[in-house]
Scaffold this motif. Structure first.
Motif, PDB file in Angstrom:
ATOM      1  N   CYS A 107       0.885  -1.060   0.026  1.00 38.91           N
ATOM      2  CA  CYS A 107      -0.042  -0.017  -0.033  1.00 38.91           C
ATOM      3  C   CYS A 107       0.907   1.265  -0.005  1.00 38.91           C
ATOM      4  O   CYS A 107       0.787   2.133  -0.711  1.00 38.91           O
TER       5      CYS A 107
ATOM      6  N   PHE B 278      -5.112   7.072  -4.275  1.00 38.59           N
ATOM      7  CA  PHE B 278      -5.668   5.965  -3.284  1.00 38.59           C
ATOM      8  C   PHE B 278      -7.310   6.284  -3.251  1.00 38.59           C
ATOM      9  O   PHE B 278      -7.880   5.261  -3.225  1.00 38.59           O
TER      10      PHE B 278
ATOM     11  N   CYS C 225      -3.363   2.249   5.163  1.00 35.54           N
ATOM     12  CA  CYS C 225      -3.963   3.325   4.333  1.00 35.54           C
ATOM     13  C   CYS C 225      -4.146   4.566   5.190  1.00 35.54           C
ATOM     14  O   CYS C 225      -4.143   5.742   4.752  1.00 35.54           O
TER      15      CYS C 225
END
Length: 559
Positions: free
Chosen positions: A290, A309, A403
């Motif tokens: 990520c 994202f 995230c």
């Protein structure tokens, strides 16, 4: 829970940073101008003023307590923090019910750290986005109960505020409420359906009671003035559909980051679904992947680094639902949270001059549904693979934590202002004026305080003010009535319309503004204003070091 509280604390810390005299100041100048005498839709012609009208009661309260407009920009930022906190609470409440407590906290945290151009303030963009997502969350939660009517009514009040602030969202609201009606009809018992329809019907009556009188009041000169400028700026036209042409837009160059994130949002759920052993390895690998995808987008033209994202996150929810077919809330989530989010991303792209950059405004529902569906998938896998139960929790923490980390980094990597400066250089608090309490560079703070002081002094020599160009914060320093067709003059309109607006606003010499602030003059205005200024104004004050001059009308020289 710590992730959610940490996200709120991070946003609270970030709130004061940045000194913006354009977009953010425009959002606050609109309600302030109405409180000092400007007439909506007559003195201000942009449709963006709708959000400002909704803020008027709160700004009236602030002025009554504070006694002046000093600090009003920071006040708006705390209004934003409050609204985001409410939206995050609604997020946690829904996700906890359809997935689990932990997923609800992570979804709420990711919503809190969302940043649209890192403008953490209430304007037409975020009032539209937050109002719409609150309406979606309330509607979805209502349909899980036996008596959804009251909550659906409240949800539609949020929807009304959203479409008033950002009218293009009506394109999403109509099919969404039809989907709610269909869900009530096909999926709910008779008593639940009746309650829900009663709530929706009451909301419709309330909307008619508000908007029908408003439409009659708005018709005529107000409509003509607003419509003329919006057409000139290209809003609401079929030509705007060209913004959705991904291939011929700047977004085409974003493919590497978008594809990388999309692949990640497919591969991580697949790994969690198929692996029986070594599940714990998915946690560090997914987190590192990520962050690697995030780093890949640094040089691709994103204004805020987390943009890719948010643009790719819609991939996650349908993949997780497809891999967890036994989850009873999968279709519910896709229809009532994910689908309106994706549609609103497209609508925002179509309706905004920012094109694909504006897609982020609709991404909140995709973020929430993605985390909810992923959390539900991991919970289902933990139940069927008991030996690896803790590993699945570790995966959720690592993946959602990564995230959140990239969102937080993006919040501090870019500060919205007229000049791009590193976050660390913002170390000086503004001590006076509408920017009071905000933190910028020493140069930004000195400029904000100086121009505020000069405008306050100049205000003793007049009652009206015009600012050329792109400096709406100047209208916040005094109670001088703005003399303009928009507090933020943007010249991206056809030349005939520019001349028409100038003639209508300044054509009568007796109606010329008593004071004119000239700062950051754009090439388009240089051939338009001089003929109105010539013979009518003299220089009252000039600050060459800051690039501005204040002009006073000649007939006031002796006063």
């Amino acid at each position: 829970m710590l992730s959610w509280l940490g996200a709120l604390g991070t946003l609270r810390y970030r709130i004061p940073y940045g000194v913006c005299h354009t977009d953010e100041a425009f959002y606050s100048a609109l309600p302030y101008s109405f409180l000092i005498g400007n007439r909506p839709y007559l003195d201000e012609r942009t449709v963006h003023q709708n959000a400002g009208i909704l803020l008027v009661p709160l700004y009236r309260l602030y002025l009554a307590i504070a006694g002046s407009s000093d600090g009003i920009i920071l006040f708006n930022r705390y209004l934003y923090l409050t609204y985001v906190a409410v939206a995050s609470l609604l997020t946690w409440r829904l996700v906890r019910r359809i997935a689990n407590f932990s997923s609800g906290c992570w979804a709420a945290a990711l919503l809190v750290c969302f940043g649209y151009f890192n403008l953490f303030t209430l304007g037409y963009n975020m009032m539209g986005a937050l109002g719409f997502i609150c309406g979606v969350l309330l509607s979805a939660h209502a349909l899980l109960g036996a008596r959804p009517g009251r909550e659906l009514f409240v949800a539609n009040l949020f929807f009304l505020s959203a479409i008033f602030s950002y009218p293009a969202l009506f394109i999403v609201l109509l099919p969404y409420n039809l989907a709610v009606v269909a869900w009530l009809y096909w999926k709910c018992p008779s008593a639940t359906m009746k309650s829900g329809l009663f709530g929706l019907g009451s909301a419709l009556l309330a909307a008619l009671a508000i908007f029908v009188p408003f439409a009659f009041w708005f018709a005529g000169p107000r409509y003509e003035r607003v419509h003329g400028l919006q057409v000139g700026q290209g809003y609401g036209l079929l030509s705007g559909l060209s913004r959705l042409d991904f291939y011929h837009s700047p977004a085409w160059g974003w493919r590497p980051a978008l594809l990388a994130f999309s692949a990640l949002f497919v591969l991580v759920p697949l790994a969690c679904r198929w692996l029986q052993r070594g599940v714990w390895l998915v946690a560090p690998l997914s987190a590192l992947s990520c962050l690697a995808c995030y780093r890949l987008g640094f040089d691709l033209g994103a204004i805020t680094k987390a943009m890719f994202f948010f643009m790719a996150i819609p991939v996650l929810a349908p993949v997780c639902v497809a891999l967890n077919r036994e989850w009873p809330h999968g279709r519910f989530l896709l229809v009532l949270v994910w689908a309106p989010s994706v549609l609103s991303m497209l609508v925002s792209t179509y309706s905004s001059g920012n094109g694909w950059f504006a897609a982020l405004l609709g991404a909140l529902g995709a973020v929430i549904s993605g985390v909810a569906a992923f959390g539900a998938l991991l919970e289902a896998r933990a139940a069927s693979n008991v030996k690896a139960g803790q590993a699945y929790q570790f995966v959720l923490i690592a993946f959602a934590g990564a995230c959140l980390a990239l969102e937080v980094h993006s919040m501090f990597a870019y500060v919205y202002s007229q000049t791009i400066t590193p976050f660390a250089s913002h170390d000086t608090r503004v001590k006076s004026g509408p920017m009071r309490g905000t933190i910028g560079t020493s140069a930004h703070a000195e400029f904000a305080e100086t121009i505020h002081r000069d405008l306050k002094d100049a205000a003793e020599h007049g009652q009206t003010l015009t600012i050329f160009d792109s400096f709406p914060s100047g209208y916040l320093s005094t109670k001088l009535r703005p003399k303009t067709w928009s507090l933020w003059i943007i010249w991206g309109i056809p030349v005939p319309l520019r001349k028409q607006l100038m003639a209508e606003t300044f054509g009568d010499p007796a109606q010329l503004p008593e004071l004119v602030l000239k700062i950051g003059i754009e090439p388009e205005s240089k051939p338009l204003w001089p003929k109105y200024e010539r013979g009518h104004y003299h220089k009252l004050l000039e600050r060459k070091e800051f690039g501005y001059v204040i002009m006073q009308r000649n007939d006031l020289r002796a006063k």
